[in-house]
Design a protein around this motif. Structure first.
Motif, mmCIF file in Angstrom:
data_model
loop_
_atom_site.group_PDB
_atom_site.id
_atom_site.type_symbol
_atom_site.label_atom_id
_atom_site.label_comp_id
_atom_site.label_asym_id
_atom_site.label_seq_id
_atom_site.Cartn_x
_atom_site.Cartn_y
_atom_site.Cartn_z
ATOM 1 N N ASN A 128 44.396 42.423 39.470
ATOM 2 C CA ASN A 128 43.797 41.765 40.678
ATOM 3 C C ASN A 128 44.017 42.679 41.819
ATOM 4 O OD1 ASN A 128 43.072 38.621 40.346
ATOM 5 N ND2 ASN A 128 44.474 39.379 38.969
ATOM 6 N N LEU A 133 38.748 45.032 41.691
ATOM 7 C CA LEU A 133 37.871 43.780 41.732
ATOM 8 C C LEU A 133 36.703 44.573 42.465
ATOM 9 C CD1 LEU A 133 40.116 41.085 42.853
ATOM 10 C CD2 LEU A 133 39.321 41.453 40.939
ATOM 11 N N ASN A 136 34.422 46.309 40.091
ATOM 12 C CA ASN A 136 33.872 45.183 39.275
ATOM 13 C C ASN A 136 32.579 44.722 40.011
ATOM 14 O OD1 ASN A 136 33.195 42.543 38.136
ATOM 15 N ND2 ASN A 136 34.928 42.952 36.777
ATOM 16 N N THR A 190 38.319 38.549 35.356
ATOM 17 C CA THR A 190 38.155 39.472 36.795
ATOM 18 C C THR A 190 36.654 39.381 37.449
ATOM 19 O OG1 THR A 190 37.946 41.512 35.559
ATOM 20 C CG2 THR A 190 40.078 41.065 36.280
ATOM 21 N N SER A 194 36.475 38.680 41.317
ATOM 22 C CA SER A 194 35.956 39.718 42.309
ATOM 23 C C SER A 194 34.776 39.004 43.322
ATOM 24 C CB SER A 194 35.067 40.927 41.667
ATOM 25 O OG SER A 194 34.175 40.417 40.935
ATOM 26 N N ARG A 197 36.888 35.818 45.328
ATOM 27 C CA ARG A 197 37.397 36.511 46.213
ATOM 28 C C ARG A 197 36.732 36.556 47.770
ATOM 29 N NH1 ARG A 197 42.243 39.547 46.477
ATOM 30 N NH2 ARG A 197 43.002 40.476 48.273
#
Length: 216
Positions: A128, A133, A136, A190, A194, A197
């Motif tokens: 993380n 991220l 990604n 993830t 990403s 977030r």
């Protein structure tokens, strides 16, 4: 199981990457898990791949365990299924020497050794990290989006569908939060994390808590 979070962090609702339209099945699975009867369900699954998914996936191994520890009666599914033909995108990229080279460089930049960390908390903190991220989500903007513009903008449409899926998942989070709930925990891969977030950073109704403040 290793203690991986602060005892001060007690989410009131846990959201997992299970099909939103199959909450009854998730509820039934969790109830059987609480009664130590979960194997009775997984033993009926004929597909080896799906059996491993239901036995080894993060929903059970992390979501169910945390929910049980916190004495929760249910978990909340958020996933939605949209067909994503990454295989077509990859076939096109690998057939073009320039794109293939760029793809190999992207894969190299996204590769890491997080799973080689000594414990779960270190693995999660590694996975993380903002840089990972960003790499990604950057794959979709810098690479996938530009591919196959002469074929009905296939790459851009795939990226659009990826965002659509994540926006629907986010809507499923927003609409399942109970009145009075102050702290939630969202367990996703993830790829979703990403994008989530960004959603949480710009949504003023939420305060995103960094993992470094939870793990000790």
């Amino acid at each position: 199981m290793e203690k991986i979070y602060s005892s001060d962090y007690k989410p009131e609702q846990i959201f997992v990457e299970s099909n939103f339209n199959e909450k009854k099945q998730l509820d039934a699975n969790y109830k059987s898990y609480l009664k130590n009867q979960y194997n009775a369900f997984t033993d009926t699954i004929k597909s080896e791949r799906m059996r491993r998914f239901f036995k080894e996936g993060e929903t059970v191994q992390l979501g169910f365990r945390l929910a049980k520890k916190l004495k929760h009666q249910e978990l909340y599914p958020i996933d939605t299924l949209i067909e994503m033909r990454f295989d077509i995108l990859m076939k096109e990229a690998n057939s073009n020497p320039t794109l293939k080279k760029e793809l190999e460089e992207i894969k190299l930049s996204m590769s890491d050794k997080c799973l080689e960390e000594k414990n779960l908390s270190q693995i999660f903190l590694c996975m993380n990290e903002k840089s990972k991220l960003d790499n990604n989500i950057g794959f979709y903007f810098s690479f996938a989006n530009k591919i196959m513009i002469g074929k009905d903008y296939f790459g851009a449409r795939l990226v659009t569908d990826w965002y659509k899926r994540n926006l629907i998942m986010y809507a499923n989070i927003q609409n399942q939060i109970k009145p009075g709930t102050k702290t939630i925990f969202i367990l996703v891969g993830t790829g979703h994390a990403s994008i989530f977030r960004t959603f949480f950073e710009v949504d003023k109704k939420f305060e995103l808590v960094d993992l470094t403040k939870i793990f000790n």
